[in-house]
Design an enzyme around this catalytic site. Structure first.
Site, PDB file in Angstrom:
ATOM      1  N   LYS A  77      12.080  39.967 -14.146  1.00 53.35           N
ATOM      2  CA  LYS A  77      11.000  39.068 -14.565  1.00 53.35           C
ATOM      3  C   LYS A  77       9.782  39.285 -13.690  1.00 53.35           C
ATOM      4  CE  LYS A  77      11.912  35.164 -11.488  1.00 53.35           C
ATOM      5  NZ  LYS A  77      12.234  33.745 -11.343  1.00 53.35           N
TER       6      LYS A  77
ATOM      7  N   ARG B 239      10.852  26.402  -1.729  1.00 51.78           N
ATOM      8  CA  ARG B 239      10.275  27.562  -2.417  1.00 51.78           C
ATOM      9  C   ARG B 239       9.080  28.143  -1.666  1.00 51.78           C
ATOM     10  NH1 ARG B 239      10.127  24.908  -8.361  1.00 51.78           N
ATOM     11  NH2 ARG B 239       9.910  23.061  -7.042  1.00 51.78           N
TER      12      ARG B 239
ATOM     13  N   ASN C 183       0.820  -1.226   0.000  1.00 53.39           N
ATOM     14  CA  ASN C 183       0.000   0.000   0.000  1.00 53.39           C
ATOM     15  C   ASN C 183       0.853   1.274   0.000  1.00 53.39           C
ATOM     16  OD1 ASN C 183       1.003  -0.046   2.579  1.00 53.39           O
ATOM     17  ND2 ASN C 183      -0.935   0.471   3.577  1.00 53.39           N
ATOM     18  N   GLY C 184       2.190   1.124  -0.142  1.00 54.46           N
ATOM     19  CA  GLY C 184       3.064   2.284  -0.218  1.00 54.46           C
ATOM     20  C   GLY C 184       3.728   2.662   1.083  1.00 54.46           C
ATOM     21  N   GLU C 185       3.361   2.050   2.206  1.00 47.32           N
ATOM     22  CA  GLU C 185       4.027   2.346   3.467  1.00 47.32           C
ATOM     23  C   GLU C 185       5.480   1.877   3.413  1.00 47.32           C
ATOM     24  OE1 GLU C 185       1.815   0.577   6.628  1.00 47.32           O
ATOM     25  OE2 GLU C 185       0.009   1.754   6.231  1.00 47.32           O
TER      26      GLU C 185
ATOM     27  N   GLY D  89      12.740  24.611 -16.104  1.00 48.71           N
ATOM     28  CA  GLY D  89      13.625  25.287 -17.041  1.00 48.71           C
ATOM     29  C   GLY D  89      13.027  26.512 -17.703  1.00 48.71           C
TER      30      GLY D  89
END
EC number: 2.7.6.1
Length: 324
Positions: A201, A104, A45-47, A235
């Protein structure tokens, strides 16, 4: 006399997650140690399951994991590994994050937004991290998000010396791709003895990775311009900045960034760009489809290893960068 005295020496142990094992092996080689064998796998299950195959009791433990894609999985694995070390009675836990995920999102631009960079720091502290060691954070203020010592390393000496050795410095201009990178670009100027230019920018606040370049501040005509940034993701920003420099008469453009995230359309944009060379460190693994002649990857392992050694020996990490 009450109590017991011990005469044991300090012990370093070096651990790695599964995100970027090549960098971990190189750092371990620089340190002259081996990476501690670790059993790690995903359940159906991804654990994530983690178990160290050597005792970490009483050891100064250094755990490296770079937050590459799939980023949420590797952050979770690192948190689990920190918890395992805490419960294994490690003397200290230093978390090495060559690329710090969610950096970010370090402040609120608008209402009802998270400050995810702080959340990552809080989770690491809660998991049991005593110290954080990272490379070129998106903004310096993130150091204050972690409630403990933070060693902030810089790739500037590696990148700048590489550029300076292959370019005629009399024709070189250092360019900041936005106002936020000016301070870093200034350091480049000091090291290479080159003038500074800035690309102005504006981002579309409602569309991620959408950038409009407006103008170039500074003389770039006939110059070899080196664009300096902390990371390149899709990019879009850096290629648009390079196009603006060429439009203003730049002879050539070289791009340098510590972290080559290189997701989504980055491969096509870098391939089709007029930029002559893209220079990254190996803080993140470079996608296989981006093994191009104009992409150069420099090793950050010696810098990380030197910092780890200073931390373990109670030395000064700052002294590694005092020339800056």
């Amino acid at each position: 006399m009450t109590g017991i005295k011990t005469t044991g020496e300090k012990k370093m142990m070096f651990f790695s997650g599964r995100a970027h094992p090549e960098l971990a092996e190189e750092v371990a080689h620089q340190l002259g140690v081996g990476v501690v064998p670790t059993k790690a796998f995903d359940f159906a299950n991804g654990e994530i399951y983690v178990r160290y195959e050597e005792s970490a009791r009483g050891a100064d433990c250094f755990l490296i994991q770079s937050h590459t894609a799939p980023i949420n999985k590797w952050i979770m694995e690192q948190l689990i590994m920190i918890d395992a070390l805490k419960r294994a009675s490690a003397r200290s836990i230093t978390v090495i994050v060559p690329f710090y995920g969610y950096a970010r999102q370090d402040k609120k631009h608008r209402g009802r937004e998270p400050i995810s960079a702080r959340l990552i720091a809080d989770m690491m502290k809660t998991a049991g991290a005593d110290r954080l060691l990272t490379v070129d954070l998106h903004t310096d203020q993130i150091q204050g998000f972690f409630d403990g010592p933070v060693d902030h390393l810089f790739a500037l000496p590696i990148l700048a010396d590489y550029v300076g050795a292959k370019v005629d410095r009399s024709k070189l201009t250092v360019v900041s791709p936005d106002a936020g990178r000016v301070r870093v670009a200034d350091r480049w100027c000091d090291r290479l003895g080159a003038p500074l230019a800035i690309v102005h920018k504006r981002r579309d606040k409602d569309v991620a990775n959408q950038v409009t370049v407006h103008e170039v501040v500074g003389d770039v005509k006939g110059r070899v311009c080196v664009l300096v940034d902390d990371m390149i993701d899709t990019g879009g920003t850096i290629c648009a900045a390079a196009d603006a420099l060429f439009a203003h008469g730049a002879e050539d453009v070289i791009v340098t960034a510590t972290h080559g995230v290189l997701s989504g359309p980055a491969a096509d944009r870098l391939k089709n760009s007029k930029v002559s060379e893209f220079i990254f460190t190996d803080s993140l693994p470079t996608p296989g489809e981006l093994e191009l002649d104009k992409i150069t990857v420099l090793s950050i392992a010696p810098t990380i290893a030197s910092a780890v050694r200073e931390v373990f020996e109670d030395g000064s990490v700052t002294s590694l960068f005092e020339e800056q």
